[in-house]
Design a protein around this motif. Structure first.
Motif, PDB file in Angstrom:
ATOM      1  N   GLN A   1      -4.896 -45.120   2.244  1.00 33.25           N
ATOM      2  CA  GLN A   1      -4.610 -44.329   1.260  1.00 33.25           C
ATOM      3  C   GLN A   1      -4.121 -43.127   1.524  1.00 33.25           C
ATOM      4  O   GLN A   1      -4.223 -42.720   2.787  1.00 33.25           O
ATOM      5  N   VAL A   2      -3.343 -42.346   0.714  1.00 33.85           N
ATOM      6  CA  VAL A   2      -2.919 -40.887   1.059  1.00 33.85           C
ATOM      7  C   VAL A   2      -3.882 -39.956   1.435  1.00 33.85           C
ATOM      8  O   VAL A   2      -3.559 -38.944   1.720  1.00 33.85           O
ATOM      9  N   ASN A   3      -5.067 -39.961   0.725  1.00 33.86           N
ATOM     10  CA  ASN A   3      -6.069 -38.988   0.721  1.00 33.86           C
ATOM     11  C   ASN A   3      -7.026 -39.040   1.859  1.00 33.86           C
ATOM     12  O   ASN A   3      -7.748 -38.031   1.743  1.00 33.86           O
ATOM     13  N   GLY A   4      -6.655 -39.845   2.596  1.00 40.85           N
ATOM     14  CA  GLY A   4      -7.694 -39.554   3.936  1.00 40.85           C
ATOM     15  C   GLY A   4      -7.809 -40.745   4.804  1.00 40.85           C
ATOM     16  O   GLY A   4      -7.164 -41.755   4.620  1.00 40.85           O
ATOM     17  N   PRO A   5      -8.581 -40.885   5.819  1.00 42.92           N
ATOM     18  CA  PRO A   5      -8.439 -42.024   6.572  1.00 42.92           C
ATOM     19  C   PRO A   5      -9.331 -43.057   6.293  1.00 42.92           C
ATOM     20  O   PRO A   5     -10.389 -43.126   5.578  1.00 42.92           O
ATOM     21  N   SER A   6      -8.699 -44.177   6.436  1.00 42.55           N
ATOM     22  CA  SER A   6      -9.475 -45.565   5.996  1.00 42.55           C
ATOM     23  C   SER A   6      -9.523 -46.269   7.328  1.00 42.55           C
ATOM     24  O   SER A   6      -9.077 -46.135   8.285  1.00 42.55           O
ATOM     25  N   VAL A   7     -10.392 -47.491   7.001  1.00 41.04           N
ATOM     26  CA  VAL A   7     -10.667 -48.172   8.262  1.00 41.04           C
ATOM     27  C   VAL A   7      -9.639 -48.765   8.719  1.00 41.04           C
ATOM     28  O   VAL A   7      -9.328 -49.107  10.072  1.00 41.04           O
ATOM     29  N   GLN A   8      -8.762 -49.463   7.871  1.00 36.26           N
ATOM     30  CA  GLN A   8      -7.554 -50.240   8.186  1.00 36.26           C
ATOM     31  C   GLN A   8      -6.630 -49.310   8.980  1.00 36.26           C
ATOM     32  O   GLN A   8      -6.217 -49.715   9.904  1.00 36.26           O
ATOM     33  N   GLN A   9      -6.407 -48.007   8.558  1.00 38.03           N
ATOM     34  CA  GLN A   9      -5.664 -47.198   9.313  1.00 38.03           C
ATOM     35  C   GLN A   9      -6.076 -46.894  10.791  1.00 38.03           C
ATOM     36  O   GLN A   9      -5.231 -46.905  11.517  1.00 38.03           O
ATOM     37  N   HIS A  10      -7.677 -46.503  10.886  1.00 38.68           N
ATOM     38  CA  HIS A  10      -7.981 -46.323  11.970  1.00 38.68           C
ATOM     39  C   HIS A  10      -7.843 -47.502  12.990  1.00 38.68           C
ATOM     40  O   HIS A  10      -7.394 -47.328  14.349  1.00 38.68           O
ATOM     41  N   ILE A  11      -7.883 -48.839  12.594  1.00 37.79           N
ATOM     42  CA  ILE A  11      -7.604 -49.869  13.452  1.00 37.79           C
ATOM     43  C   ILE A  11      -6.374 -50.092  13.818  1.00 37.79           C
ATOM     44  O   ILE A  11      -5.958 -50.536  14.841  1.00 37.79           O
ATOM     45  N   GLU A  12      -5.546 -49.952  12.850  1.00 36.65           N
ATOM     46  CA  GLU A  12      -4.191 -50.102  13.137  1.00 36.65           C
ATOM     47  C   GLU A  12      -3.548 -48.892  13.852  1.00 36.65           C
ATOM     48  O   GLU A  12      -2.619 -49.528  14.938  1.00 36.65           O
ATOM     49  N   GLU A  13      -3.906 -47.967  13.703  1.00 34.63           N
ATOM     50  CA  GLU A  13      -3.500 -47.065  14.886  1.00 34.63           C
ATOM     51  C   GLU A  13      -3.880 -47.302  15.953  1.00 34.63           C
ATOM     52  O   GLU A  13      -3.264 -46.836  17.010  1.00 34.63           O
ATOM     53  N   GLY A  14      -5.221 -47.618  16.255  1.00 34.21           N
ATOM     54  CA  GLY A  14      -5.694 -48.009  17.670  1.00 34.21           C
ATOM     55  C   GLY A  14      -4.997 -49.153  18.145  1.00 34.21           C
ATOM     56  O   GLY A  14      -4.752 -49.086  19.471  1.00 34.21           O
ATOM     57  N   ILE A  15      -4.374 -50.173  17.344  1.00 30.32           N
ATOM     58  CA  ILE A  15      -3.815 -51.166  17.822  1.00 30.32           C
ATOM     59  C   ILE A  15      -2.322 -50.839  18.479  1.00 30.32           C
ATOM     60  O   ILE A  15      -1.821 -51.026  19.533  1.00 30.32           O
ATOM     61  N   LEU A  16      -1.687 -49.789  17.653  1.00 28.73           N
ATOM     62  CA  LEU A  16      -0.454 -49.279  17.769  1.00 28.73           C
ATOM     63  C   LEU A  16      -0.637 -48.453  19.255  1.00 28.73           C
ATOM     64  O   LEU A  16       0.279 -48.513  20.326  1.00 28.73           O
ATOM     65  N   LYS A  17      -1.580 -47.665  19.485  1.00 31.69           N
ATOM     66  CA  LYS A  17      -1.776 -47.093  20.572  1.00 31.69           C
ATOM     67  C   LYS A  17      -2.224 -47.794  21.841  1.00 31.69           C
ATOM     68  O   LYS A  17      -1.525 -47.596  23.105  1.00 31.69           O
ATOM     69  N   PHE A  18      -2.836 -48.924  21.781  1.00 30.62           N
ATOM     70  CA  PHE A  18      -3.050 -49.856  22.723  1.00 30.62           C
ATOM     71  C   PHE A  18      -1.736 -50.527  23.281  1.00 30.62           C
ATOM     72  O   PHE A  18      -1.671 -50.460  24.471  1.00 30.62           O
ATOM     73  N   CYS A  19      -1.079 -51.120  22.545  1.00 34.48           N
ATOM     74  CA  CYS A  19       0.049 -52.293  22.841  1.00 34.48           C
ATOM     75  C   CYS A  19       1.143 -51.774  22.084  1.00 34.48           C
ATOM     76  O   CYS A  19       2.266 -52.589  22.204  1.00 34.48           O
ATOM     77  N   GLY A  20       1.280 -50.898  21.331  1.00 37.17           N
ATOM     78  CA  GLY A  20       2.849 -50.601  20.964  1.00 37.17           C
ATOM     79  C   GLY A  20       3.103 -51.449  19.676  1.00 37.17           C
ATOM     80  O   GLY A  20       4.155 -51.236  19.121  1.00 37.17           O
ATOM     81  N   GLU A  21       2.185 -52.321  19.286  1.00 37.41           N
ATOM     82  CA  GLU A  21       2.759 -52.895  18.220  1.00 37.41           C
ATOM     83  C   GLU A  21       2.107 -52.377  16.817  1.00 37.41           C
ATOM     84  O   GLU A  21       1.030 -52.105  16.378  1.00 37.41           O
ATOM     85  N   ASP A  22       3.124 -52.073  15.843  1.00 37.89           N
ATOM     86  CA  ASP A  22       2.818 -51.660  14.684  1.00 37.89           C
ATOM     87  C   ASP A  22       2.704 -52.726  13.414  1.00 37.89           C
ATOM     88  O   ASP A  22       3.583 -52.916  12.872  1.00 37.89           O
ATOM     89  N   ILE A  23       1.405 -53.189  13.217  1.00 37.27           N
ATOM     90  CA  ILE A  23       1.083 -54.312  12.331  1.00 37.27           C
ATOM     91  C   ILE A  23       0.135 -54.031  11.461  1.00 37.27           C
ATOM     92  O   ILE A  23      -0.410 -52.897  11.276  1.00 37.27           O
ATOM     93  N   ARG A  24       0.069 -54.786  10.595  1.00 41.62           N
ATOM     94  CA  ARG A  24      -0.744 -54.817   9.254  1.00 41.62           C
ATOM     95  C   ARG A  24      -2.002 -55.716   9.511  1.00 41.62           C
ATOM     96  O   ARG A  24      -1.712 -57.053   9.720  1.00 41.62           O
ATOM     97  N   ILE A  25      -3.296 -55.318   9.306  1.00 50.12           N
ATOM     98  CA  ILE A  25      -4.389 -56.207   9.527  1.00 50.12           C
ATOM     99  C   ILE A  25      -4.860 -56.860   8.325  1.00 50.12           C
ATOM    100  O   ILE A  25      -4.672 -55.879   7.293  1.00 50.12           O
ATOM    101  N   GLN A  26      -5.407 -57.791   8.167  1.00 48.59           N
ATOM    102  CA  GLN A  26      -6.004 -58.472   6.749  1.00 48.59           C
ATOM    103  C   GLN A  26      -7.677 -58.355   6.887  1.00 48.59           C
ATOM    104  O   GLN A  26      -8.268 -58.893   7.956  1.00 48.59           O
TER     105      GLN A  26
END
Lengths: 250, 250
Positions: A21-46
């Motif tokens: 969402q634009v109005n704050g942190p979501s679970v999906q965003q936290h995990i996807e940012e964690g994945i990006l920081k871990f291995c550089g992959e910018d993906i969407r999770i289901q």
């Protein structure tokens, strides 16, 4: 590409829900940012269940693909490390075959709703349960709840924004029980409509406080009109506890 | 003067403990200020257990006198109203006779200690349980715990600041049980030394992780030396659950 299945716990109090969402942190965003920081992959999770803002999870499930083949334990520990101090944590990670999809492979979803039924306001359970001051007759609630179990058109318990193709769902369990001051509602189904559990709990509240009978609930269901059922119960009493998959029955 | 007995719940996360301190808000201060705002009486209340900073309570008990004779329900509701939004609430209030003293009349105190035993950090239970990553053998902990049950000199489990006249106490229960990832320790005694429960839990942690045997715990007790027992477990896993009085057995 290797596919991973993760089991997730979160404290929904300061999250805008599962979806970005634009109005704050979501679970999906936290995990996807964690994945990006871990291995550089910018993906969407289901995710298996798109929980609302304030809703908690003890066992949410999500799936995603990575291009590199990491050990599941490495994936879990690295994402958890990079998500700190977000109120989101991965409890389990495993490799699954490419047919697996956390949302579409799920065969059952299980929710718990917690109500604390007492005059005094909450301290330890604030943000973790709905505070209900009026006496709740949990036996009347359980009895009435059985009206909703089975295959029905749940239009009366469906958010206007719900994107499901059909309002027909099969509720497999709706149990109400009491432990001292706490009234717990457990709801299970292969899948739910948007806000269905909160709308059902809000209607059972009307039964528990004597404002509605079992027949009123029956009529609300038959009306297929969101205006005829009770208001949504607050999100912070709701927990996504488990998701079932064919190979992983709970 | 009418005497009142109150039962209190609190979330210890942002409290400096039961007793008034200069460094932050205490349970005692919140309640005494609530009484002052309610009826203008500037009094000191007597608590059954002087819990440390961070320790929670589900059923702390306190007593106090007022010069005016209010209905117990009025006392409870008024103090609760004036304490908002402190993480402290009165659950019950009753008139008691003038012999009653929450501290000195108590015949039993019951504590719960919660440990979450898993690799992943805590989200929902953060501040409400001790996160233990190493595998805990709860059966070994329960077995060793029985060494401490009974009448002993508990000097090895006593804070340097403890003001009790004697280190000899009678521990009536020390049970360890597991529910999935949660290991719970329940401790009961007529009274405890300062930090006794946390020191016992810290020592049982050593047993649970295989660093200590039952015999090591026995030797620690026999040593009557705080240096020989384990470190204190963190305060935020500890809950004062109940206090017994002759007329109110739990």
């Amino acid at each position: 590409m290797p596919r991973y299945r993760i089991t997730i716990e979160y404290d929904g109090r300061h999250l805008v829900g599962w979806q970005r969402q634009v109005n704050g942190p979501s679970v999906q965003q936290h995990i996807e940012e964690g994945i990006l920081k871990f291995c550089g992959e910018d993906i969407r999770i289901q995710g298996a269940g798109r929980t609302d803002a304030g809703v908690h999870a003890l066992g949410q499930v999500a799936s995603f693909d990575l291009t590199r083949d990491f050990e599941p334990r490495t994936v879990m520990n690295a994402i958890n490390q990079h998500m700190k101090p977000a109120p989101v944590v991965i409890l389990d990670c495993e490799r699954v075959d490419e047919e697996f999809n956390a949302r579409f492979s799920a065969t059952g979803r299980h929710y718990l709703y917690r109500m604390i039924n007492r005059p005094a306001r909450l301290t330890l359970d604030k943000g973790f349960a709905w505070h209900v001051k009026k006496d709740l007759d949990h036996e009347a609630m359980h009895d009435a709840a059985q009206v909703l179990v089975g295959k029905h058109d749940f239009s009366s318990f469906r958010a206007a924004a719900c994107q499901a193709n059909s309002p027909i769902k099969t509720l497999t369990r709706l149990d109400v029980s009491r432990y001292d001051d706490e009234v717990q509602i457990r709801a299970s189904a292969p899948s739910f409509l948007h806000n269905q559990v909160r709308a059902m709990v809000g209607s059972l509240y009307l039964v528990g406080t004597g404002q509605w009978t079992r027949q009123d609930l029956e009529q609300a269901l038959a009306a297929r009109d969101r205006q005829k059922a009770g208001p949504n119960a607050p999100p912070y009493g709701l927990y996504l506890t488990d998701v079932d998959y064919p190979a992983y029955p709970n």
